[in-house]
Design a protein around this motif. Structure first.
Motif, PDB file in Angstrom:
ATOM      1  N   LEU A  51      -6.117 -11.729  27.773  1.00 36.06           N
ATOM      2  CA  LEU A  51      -5.411 -11.995  28.869  1.00 36.06           C
ATOM      3  C   LEU A  51      -5.885 -13.323  29.522  1.00 36.06           C
ATOM      4  O   LEU A  51      -5.044 -13.976  30.269  1.00 36.06           O
ATOM      5  N   PHE A  52      -7.025 -13.852  29.461  1.00 36.26           N
ATOM      6  CA  PHE A  52      -7.492 -14.875  30.080  1.00 36.26           C
ATOM      7  C   PHE A  52      -6.351 -16.151  29.667  1.00 36.26           C
ATOM      8  O   PHE A  52      -6.694 -17.149  30.407  1.00 36.26           O
ATOM      9  N   ARG A  53      -6.180 -16.015  28.442  1.00 38.32           N
ATOM     10  CA  ARG A  53      -5.368 -17.110  27.735  1.00 38.32           C
ATOM     11  C   ARG A  53      -4.147 -17.119  28.189  1.00 38.32           C
ATOM     12  O   ARG A  53      -3.057 -17.790  27.325  1.00 38.32           O
ATOM     13  N   ASN A  54      -3.532 -16.343  28.984  1.00 41.56           N
ATOM     14  CA  ASN A  54      -2.176 -15.964  29.284  1.00 41.56           C
ATOM     15  C   ASN A  54      -1.531 -17.360  29.753  1.00 41.56           C
ATOM     16  O   ASN A  54      -2.346 -18.195  30.307  1.00 41.56           O
ATOM     17  N   LEU A  55      -0.455 -17.795  29.197  1.00 39.19           N
ATOM     18  CA  LEU A  55       0.312 -18.952  29.483  1.00 39.19           C
ATOM     19  C   LEU A  55       1.520 -19.004  30.399  1.00 39.19           C
ATOM     20  O   LEU A  55       2.210 -17.611  30.016  1.00 39.19           O
ATOM     21  N   ARG A  56       1.869 -19.857  30.818  1.00 38.95           N
ATOM     22  CA  ARG A  56       3.458 -19.530  31.460  1.00 38.95           C
ATOM     23  C   ARG A  56       3.829 -20.819  30.826  1.00 38.95           C
ATOM     24  O   ARG A  56       3.454 -21.931  30.538  1.00 38.95           O
ATOM     25  N   ALA A  57       5.285 -20.602  30.536  1.00 36.28           N
ATOM     26  CA  ALA A  57       6.281 -21.628  30.126  1.00 36.28           C
ATOM     27  C   ALA A  57       7.128 -21.856  31.176  1.00 36.28           C
ATOM     28  O   ALA A  57       7.870 -20.891  31.697  1.00 36.28           O
ATOM     29  N   ASP A  58       7.591 -23.076  31.549  1.00 37.59           N
ATOM     30  CA  ASP A  58       8.531 -23.620  32.214  1.00 37.59           C
ATOM     31  C   ASP A  58       9.444 -24.789  31.659  1.00 37.59           C
ATOM     32  O   ASP A  58       8.907 -25.522  31.111  1.00 37.59           O
ATOM     33  N   LEU A  59      10.623 -24.506  32.299  1.00 31.87           N
ATOM     34  CA  LEU A  59      11.566 -25.557  31.839  1.00 31.87           C
ATOM     35  C   LEU A  59      11.526 -26.677  32.850  1.00 31.87           C
ATOM     36  O   LEU A  59      11.966 -26.389  33.866  1.00 31.87           O
ATOM     37  N   VAL A  60      10.955 -27.920  32.638  1.00 28.69           N
ATOM     38  CA  VAL A  60      11.059 -29.098  33.626  1.00 28.69           C
ATOM     39  C   VAL A  60      12.148 -29.925  33.187  1.00 28.69           C
ATOM     40  O   VAL A  60      11.912 -30.587  32.053  1.00 28.69           O
ATOM     41  N   GLY A  61      13.470 -30.116  33.776  1.00 28.88           N
ATOM     42  CA  GLY A  61      14.304 -30.816  33.126  1.00 28.88           C
ATOM     43  C   GLY A  61      14.762 -30.120  31.545  1.00 28.88           C
ATOM     44  O   GLY A  61      15.055 -29.083  31.714  1.00 28.88           O
ATOM     45  N   LYS A  62      14.501 -31.056  30.898  1.00 25.85           N
ATOM     46  CA  LYS A  62      14.793 -30.394  29.271  1.00 25.85           C
ATOM     47  C   LYS A  62      13.605 -30.126  28.724  1.00 25.85           C
ATOM     48  O   LYS A  62      13.664 -29.857  27.408  1.00 25.85           O
ATOM     49  N   ARG A  63      12.418 -30.455  29.273  1.00 25.78           N
ATOM     50  CA  ARG A  63      11.151 -30.394  28.655  1.00 25.78           C
ATOM     51  C   ARG A  63      10.500 -28.847  28.949  1.00 25.78           C
ATOM     52  O   ARG A  63      10.542 -28.345  30.093  1.00 25.78           O
ATOM     53  N   LEU A  64      10.001 -28.256  27.500  1.00 25.15           N
ATOM     54  CA  LEU A  64       9.435 -26.946  28.048  1.00 25.15           C
ATOM     55  C   LEU A  64       7.869 -27.197  28.005  1.00 25.15           C
ATOM     56  O   LEU A  64       7.027 -27.903  27.544  1.00 25.15           O
ATOM     57  N   ILE A  65       7.452 -26.826  29.227  1.00 19.93           N
ATOM     58  CA  ILE A  65       5.900 -27.307  29.792  1.00 19.93           C
ATOM     59  C   ILE A  65       5.096 -26.017  29.648  1.00 19.93           C
ATOM     60  O   ILE A  65       5.699 -24.901  30.279  1.00 19.93           O
ATOM     61  N   TYR A  66       4.151 -26.045  29.109  1.00 23.06           N
ATOM     62  CA  TYR A  66       2.983 -24.774  29.175  1.00 23.06           C
ATOM     63  C   TYR A  66       1.962 -25.000  30.004  1.00 23.06           C
ATOM     64  O   TYR A  66       1.552 -26.369  30.116  1.00 23.06           O
ATOM     65  N   GLY A  67       1.578 -24.070  30.981  1.00 21.24           N
ATOM     66  CA  GLY A  67       0.475 -24.205  31.710  1.00 21.24           C
ATOM     67  C   GLY A  67      -0.388 -22.839  31.761  1.00 21.24           C
ATOM     68  O   GLY A  67       0.101 -21.867  31.040  1.00 21.24           O
ATOM     69  N   SER A  68      -1.661 -22.920  32.260  1.00 22.28           N
ATOM     70  CA  SER A  68      -2.419 -21.910  32.390  1.00 22.28           C
ATOM     71  C   SER A  68      -1.967 -21.136  33.620  1.00 22.28           C
ATOM     72  O   SER A  68      -1.350 -21.577  34.425  1.00 22.28           O
ATOM     73  N   ARG A 113       4.121 -10.042  40.636  1.00 22.58           N
ATOM     74  CA  ARG A 113       4.290 -10.755  39.449  1.00 22.58           C
ATOM     75  C   ARG A 113       5.533 -10.289  38.797  1.00 22.58           C
ATOM     76  O   ARG A 113       6.582 -11.124  38.324  1.00 22.58           O
ATOM     77  N   ARG A 114       5.900  -8.915  38.821  1.00 23.14           N
ATOM     78  CA  ARG A 114       7.281  -8.497  38.288  1.00 23.14           C
ATOM     79  C   ARG A 114       8.182  -8.695  39.369  1.00 23.14           C
ATOM     80  O   ARG A 114       9.517  -8.731  38.710  1.00 23.14           O
ATOM     81  N   LEU A 115       7.938  -8.762  40.517  1.00 27.90           N
ATOM     82  CA  LEU A 115       8.833  -8.813  41.432  1.00 27.90           C
ATOM     83  C   LEU A 115       9.544 -10.310  41.619  1.00 27.90           C
ATOM     84  O   LEU A 115      10.688 -10.692  41.708  1.00 27.90           O
ATOM     85  N   VAL A 116       8.667 -11.155  41.719  1.00 27.71           N
ATOM     86  CA  VAL A 116       8.888 -12.721  41.800  1.00 27.71           C
ATOM     87  C   VAL A 116       9.286 -13.464  40.756  1.00 27.71           C
ATOM     88  O   VAL A 116      10.072 -14.352  40.756  1.00 27.71           O
ATOM     89  N   ASP A 117       8.667 -13.329  39.414  1.00 28.66           N
ATOM     90  CA  ASP A 117       8.770 -14.212  38.349  1.00 28.66           C
ATOM     91  C   ASP A 117       9.982 -13.567  37.621  1.00 28.66           C
ATOM     92  O   ASP A 117      10.009 -12.598  37.421  1.00 28.66           O
ATOM     93  N   SER A 118      11.040 -14.230  37.767  1.00 29.70           N
ATOM     94  CA  SER A 118      12.135 -13.969  37.261  1.00 29.70           C
ATOM     95  C   SER A 118      12.284 -13.728  35.772  1.00 29.70           C
ATOM     96  O   SER A 118      12.746 -12.708  35.268  1.00 29.70           O
ATOM     97  N   LYS A 119      11.369 -14.375  34.791  1.00 27.24           N
ATOM     98  CA  LYS A 119      11.257 -14.146  33.585  1.00 27.24           C
ATOM     99  C   LYS A 119      10.557 -12.651  33.287  1.00 27.24           C
ATOM    100  O   LYS A 119      11.056 -11.698  32.560  1.00 27.24           O
TER     101      LYS A 119
END
Ligand code: HEM
Lengths: 342, 128
Positions: A103-120, A188-194
């Motif tokens: 779980l420590f390696r959990n990543l988030r994925a966000d769309l910035v403009g048209k780029r998919l960005i992964y972050g910790s 986390r379940r309420l705020v993060d739309s995904k």
């Protein structure tokens, strides 16, 4: 919608003991019968789930790895990320179960403009570890209600946990940690739309239920005190199979707490919460990555009826001779002898 | 059942862990110690039910009122006056710490540290 449904269900569950004990005075039902029944369901339900899982065949060896597998001696082998022996698997499992390493390696994925960005994204790990470890400590501390005399280890845990002696009786640190963990997991379940999109009532309900247990417990300790000595009489009676109603009445808040715990215990084996035992049955975690060194035999494999070349040749000998196809008796003799010797 | 050796060890560990409340008592019920109630008086500061659950709150409240606000008396629900003091009120009726307060506190693993500074009746006797 899912959120409100779970919330309303939890509220109804809170009201049941309020009516049952507060108005109708059904203390023996809520203090003795329901806890015993719930505990039996928990116990046999979980054993049933374990055996059910253990009977399911595991066709392939599919550990998920994220490190270098064991290879040539001069290539560094990542022993935890790609375990080769069972010892390494046990070690990996240990860190998985107690520290939630993956779980420590959990990543988030966000769309910035048209780029998919992964972050910790460590929030999930933080919330989960705060919640689970606090829950464990709280359960161990609760043994003081069930055991007499109180084991010294439980006593020590309680002392360490109340080290800063904030208030009387002192607030336990794990109480604050578990609240923080639960609210993180809920937010986390309420705020993060995904994540919100993926969340069902069965995801919210355990969170609300456990929040209910924790909040009623903390209120009971800090504000609306109940007669804890009487709780000990009741709990000790339950633990020694000589259940008695305590000599003094216990506040309704305690029965709310106990009823929610009973519901949790009975719900446990049939909900997502069984991941407690499920984690040990995860084929992606509990198998070594040694496919190339050791053949894994699929338990589904059954003795297939097949025809060897020699049997086939025997069957069609006439036709083959007629058509001028060479007959290989020499080779068939050799293989038959080799098989006999083996 | 596949891997039955490991699964059975797992089930045994699971049972041992969650049945801890049962086997740690070794299945025998002992009587829990009962605090010795005062014989010369009939009533506590408040009702018995209230005292059993809320005495620590009351003590803390007394401490704050006495030490921080300089009040001296506590008026209970019957209108009776009590001097707010741990040693000079509670322990005048409840003449022993070990036979009263501690009987409950050890069974429930509560650790009030009051007696590090306040003097328990037992302690007083030793010095007389
Ligand atoms: C799922 C299991 C349980 C959880 C998560 C839980 C949680 C809590 C929490 C967070 C508290 C606040 C104080 C503390 O941390 O000690 C508490 C208090 C309490 N719990 Fe539980 N509880 C559970 C099971 C039980 C059971 C089975 C009983 C029945 C004997 C019980 C009786 C109490 C009592 C009497 C208090 C008040 C303690 C005090 O005033 O010092 N709990 N609980």
């Amino acid at each position: 919608m899912n959120v409100f449904f779970s919330f309303i269900i939890t509220l109804i569950l809170v009201l049941i003991p309020v009516v049952g004990v507060g108005l109708l005075g059904l203390d023996p039902l809520f203090g003795i019968v329901i806890p015993y029944v719930a505990f039996l369901i928990f116990f046999f339900g979980l054993i049933y789930r374990i055996i059910d899982w253990a009977r399911s065949p595991q066709p392939f060896k599919i550990p998920t790895t994220c490190g270098q597998q064991k290879s040539l001696p001069w290539i560094k082998h990542s022993r935890l990320e790609s375990p080769f022996t069972m010892k390494e698997v046990y070690l990996r499992m240990f860190f998985e179960v107690f520290l939630f390493r993956s779980l420590f390696r959990n990543l988030r994925a966000d769309l910035v403009g048209k780029r998919l960005i992964y972050g910790s994204a460590k929030w999930l790990w933080l919330g989960a570890i705060l919640f689970h470890l606090s829950f464990l400590v709280i359960m161990l501390r609760h043994l003081r209600f069930f055991i007499h005399p109180v084991p010294s280890l439980v006593d020590i845990i309680a002392k360490v946990d109340g080290f800063f002696q904030l208030g009387i009786p002192p607030i336990y640190h794990t109480d604050l940690f578990i609240l923080a963990g639960l609210f993180l997991l809920l937010l986390r379940r309420l705020v993060d739309s995904k994540v919100n999109y993926l969340s069902h009532a069965s995801d919210y309900f355990p969170l609300f239920l456990i929040l209910g247990i924790v909040i009623s417990g903390i209120l009971m300790r800090t504000i609306f005190k109940v007669d804890v000595q009487a709780v000990k009489e009741l709990a000790y009676g339950l633990a020694t199979f000589s259940p008695v109603l305590p000599s003094h009445k216990i506040g309704v808040l305690f029965y709310i707490h106990l009823f929610l715990v009973s519901v949790l215990a009975a719900y446990f084996p049939f909900s997502k919460l069984v991941h407690m035992v499920g984690v040990f049955f995860s084929p992606t975690r509990n198998l070594p990555n040694n496919n190339r060194a050791e053949r894994y035999i699929n338990p589904w494999d059954y003795p297939v009826k097949y025809t060897t070349y020699c049997e086939w040749q025997e069957r069609f000998r006439d036709v083959m001779e007629e058509a001028g196809i060479p007959i290989d008796d020499e080779w068939c003799k050799e293989t038959a002898e080799a098989q006999k010797q083996a | 059942m596949y891997n039955s050796d490991k699964v059975i060890v797992g089930i045994i560990i699971f049972i041992l862990f969650f049945a801890m409340p049962f086997w740690l008592n070794f299945g025998k019920a002992k009587a829990l110690p009962k605090p010795e109630l005062p014989s010369d008086t009939k009533e506590c500061v408040e009702s018995r039910e209230y005292m059993r659950a809320f005495h620590m709150k009351m003590l803390l409240d007394w401490r704050d009122k006495k030490v921080r606000e300089g009040q001296v008396y506590y008026i209970n629900s019957q209108g009776k006056f009590f001097k707010m003091s741990l040693q000079n009120t509670c322990m005048k009726c409840h003449k022993s710490m070990e036979k009263f307060c501690d009987r409950c506190h050890t069974t429930i693993s509560a650790h009030p540290d009051c007696w590090r500074c306040h003097i328990a009746p037992e302690e007083v006797k030793k010095w007389q």
